[in-house]
Design an enzyme around this catalytic site. Sequence first.
Site, short mmCIF file in Angstrom:
data_model
loop_
_atom_site.label_atom_id
_atom_site.label_comp_id
_atom_site.label_asym_id
_atom_site.label_seq_id
_atom_site.Cartn_x
_atom_site.Cartn_y
_atom_site.Cartn_z
N GLY A 90 48.14 68.54 11.70
CA GLY A 90 47.87 67.12 11.93
C GLY A 90 47.68 66.43 10.61
O GLY A 90 47.72 67.08 9.55
N GLY A 92 45.93 65.67 7.87
CA GLY A 92 44.68 66.14 7.30
C GLY A 92 44.22 65.27 6.14
O GLY A 92 43.08 65.34 5.70
N GLY A 126 41.01 66.07 2.08
CA GLY A 126 41.59 64.81 2.56
C GLY A 126 42.22 63.97 1.46
O GLY A 126 42.64 62.84 1.69
N ARG A 176 53.32 55.27 2.35
CA ARG A 176 54.63 55.76 2.80
C ARG A 176 55.11 54.93 3.98
O ARG A 176 54.32 54.56 4.84
CB ARG A 176 54.49 57.22 3.20
CG ARG A 176 55.77 57.82 3.75
CD ARG A 176 55.72 59.32 3.73
NE ARG A 176 54.82 59.84 4.74
CZ ARG A 176 54.43 61.12 4.79
NH1 ARG A 176 54.82 61.97 3.86
NH2 ARG A 176 53.63 61.55 5.73
N ARG A 183 57.24 64.31 13.99
CA ARG A 183 57.86 65.50 13.42
C ARG A 183 58.28 66.46 14.53
O ARG A 183 57.81 66.34 15.66
CB ARG A 183 56.84 66.23 12.52
CG ARG A 183 56.20 65.32 11.49
CD ARG A 183 54.73 65.67 11.24
NE ARG A 183 54.07 64.65 10.44
CZ ARG A 183 53.85 64.74 9.13
NH1 ARG A 183 54.17 65.83 8.49
NH2 ARG A 183 53.27 63.75 8.48
N ASP A 252 56.59 71.23 10.61
CA ASP A 252 55.71 70.06 10.58
C ASP A 252 56.15 69.08 9.49
O ASP A 252 55.62 67.96 9.41
CB ASP A 252 54.24 70.46 10.37
CG ASP A 252 54.06 71.39 9.19
OD1 ASP A 252 54.62 72.49 9.22
OD2 ASP A 252 53.38 71.02 8.23
N ASN A 253 57.07 69.47 8.63
CA ASN A 253 57.58 68.58 7.60
C ASN A 253 58.99 68.08 7.93
O ASN A 253 59.65 67.49 7.07
CB ASN A 253 57.59 69.28 6.24
CG ASN A 253 56.17 69.53 5.73
OD1 ASN A 253 55.22 68.87 6.16
ND2 ASN A 253 56.03 70.49 4.83
N ASP A 262 57.90 64.39 3.78
CA ASP A 262 56.80 65.19 3.24
C ASP A 262 57.19 65.93 1.97
O ASP A 262 57.57 67.09 1.99
CB ASP A 262 56.26 66.17 4.29
CG ASP A 262 54.93 65.68 4.83
OD1 ASP A 262 54.59 64.51 4.58
OD2 ASP A 262 54.21 66.46 5.48
P1 AMP Z 1 51.66 69.76 3.46
O1 AMP Z 1 51.86 71.04 2.76
O2 AMP Z 1 51.31 68.60 2.55
O3 AMP Z 1 52.80 69.40 4.37
O4 AMP Z 1 50.36 69.92 4.37
C1 AMP Z 1 50.24 70.85 5.41
C2 AMP Z 1 49.03 70.53 6.24
O5 AMP Z 1 47.85 70.62 5.45
C3 AMP Z 1 49.03 69.11 6.82
O6 AMP Z 1 48.41 69.16 8.07
C4 AMP Z 1 48.20 68.36 5.82
O7 AMP Z 1 47.61 67.21 6.38
C5 AMP Z 1 47.16 69.39 5.40
N1 AMP Z 1 46.64 69.16 4.05
C6 AMP Z 1 47.28 69.33 2.87
N2 AMP Z 1 46.50 69.03 1.83
C7 AMP Z 1 45.31 68.64 2.35
C8 AMP Z 1 44.07 68.18 1.79
N3 AMP Z 1 43.87 68.08 0.47
N4 AMP Z 1 43.08 67.87 2.66
C9 AMP Z 1 43.24 67.97 3.98
N5 AMP Z 1 44.36 68.39 4.56
C10 AMP Z 1 45.40 68.72 3.77
MG MG Z 2 53.26 68.17 5.71
#
Ligand code: AMP
Ligand code: MG
EC number: 2.7.7.-
Length: 487
Positions: A90, A92, A126, A176, A183, A252-253, A262
């Site tokens: 989700g 995050g 976050g 963005r 997704r 998810d991307n 993403d």
């Molecule tokens: P990503 O690799 O950016 O596609 O992220 C994969 C998942 O991890 C997604 O659900 C993001 O929202 C979550 N995520 C990545 N970095 C963070 C962060 N610094 N804090 C909270 N959630 C994160």
């Molecule tokens: Mg992602």
Amino acid sequence: MKALDELTFDNRFARLGDAFSAHVLPEPIDNPRLVVASPAAMALLDLDPAVADTQEFAELFSGHKLWADAEPRAMVYSGHQFGGYTPQLGDGRGLLLGEVYNNAGEHWDLHLKGAGQTPFSRMGDGRAVLRSSIREFLASEALHALNIPTSRAACVIGSDTPVWREKQERAAMVLRLAPSHIRFGHFEYFYYTKRPEQQKLLGEHVLALHFPECLEQPEPYLAMFREIVERNAELIAKWQAYGFCHGVMNTDNMSILGITFDFGPFAFLDDFDASFICNHSDDQGRYSFSNQVPVGQWNLSALAQALTPFISVEALRETLGLYLPLFQAHYLDLMRRRFGFTSAEDDDQQLLEQLLQLMQNSGVDYTLFFRHLGEQSPQQAIARLRDDFVDIKGFDAWGERYIARAARDGDADQAQRRARMHAVNPLYILRNYLAQRAIEAAQGGDYSEVRRLHAVLSKPFEEQPGMESYAERPPEWGKHLEISCSS
Ligand code: AMP
Ligand code: MG
């Protein structure tokens, strides 16, 4: 042109309710300031580019201020990450602020990345750092300029808020834009949590808003899946044709719209290398450059699995079967254009494969090779390019075939050939080292380099006087930058 307070919201996804997203307010970052903005992306919201320099703009896109009609939501989804299923992901660290509709009647999701913790943050803070925010901004706008479908980025806002990664960095946010942030993983989430009613609501939402033409087909869901397969085949053909490596093709991307989505440890190839792995954390090379093609199919079959409540398995299988031939056709078509050909011959595929093998063996710069191929007549270009190859004999043999093929194509007018080829062969691409240089300056408080680089990359096919250094091969240090998922 609109002022910032004149944006009109229509938050259709938020209205789906709490099973689909959670209401969360953005958490502000300290001392927000504009790092870079994209006038072209702002124009999608009918915003006057001058508003980017106002304090209000920095406050709106750093969580300090919100429109009365915005409804910030963190979306829930899941997905296959590096081949394994993660039951709940989700937003995050990003929030869908709302959907804005512009004067042309288009809806654009406003998504603020780096907006603080949400119920889906798991162990994360976050936040997004300045480095990764600049990379996402530059890549979105650069891909768009190359005619590669992608989410867009309107701005990066920097701050003084400290964030810990391998070392202390500063938090930033990217705004963005995309017609949708849904997704593959959204469909997977409701399928694997066995919530058919919500899955149906999601399906109807996506069909009605993003694939309305499919509603006129006898089997709307099948028509939609087919469209998603076709768009992904075309998208990945473009990545392969232009040497773009996404790096984290988890489901998810993957956008249901078939756009690049993403950005993490992505890279454009410098030297051609089919086995290039841009993500330092990808030990197995699952998402290596050449694996993007089969991974595209793998991801589509993960989506197909989640669509089995709507579509028969036979129909899904048959539709999945379209992916590879469609990919091949688009890819070959693009590469023929990069070669300057206006016709198609059966042996073109072989001609291309031979070239890529020669380039691989000699570490030839992928982008510059094609640019130089169109700069002069085929004979002159081949004579100039041969010095870049270790296997000169091999390249000479290839060059003869290319020259003969170009002659059969029948275009003797070099000025026309050059114009045609330069329109598809960029001079400037987002090389990792260029991004790195801009990031280091920005980390030191100087945003001029990231702005200049963005401007250069927004016209990648046009020679820009004074910008010659942006078209050069990377220095040795710039070829071996390690980019990981930590952003
Ligand atoms: P990503 O690799 O950016 O596609 O992220 C994969 C998942 O991890 C997604 O659900 C993001 O929202 C979550 N995520 C990545 N970095 C963070 C962060 N610094 N804090 C909270 N959630 C994160
Ligand atoms: Mg992602």
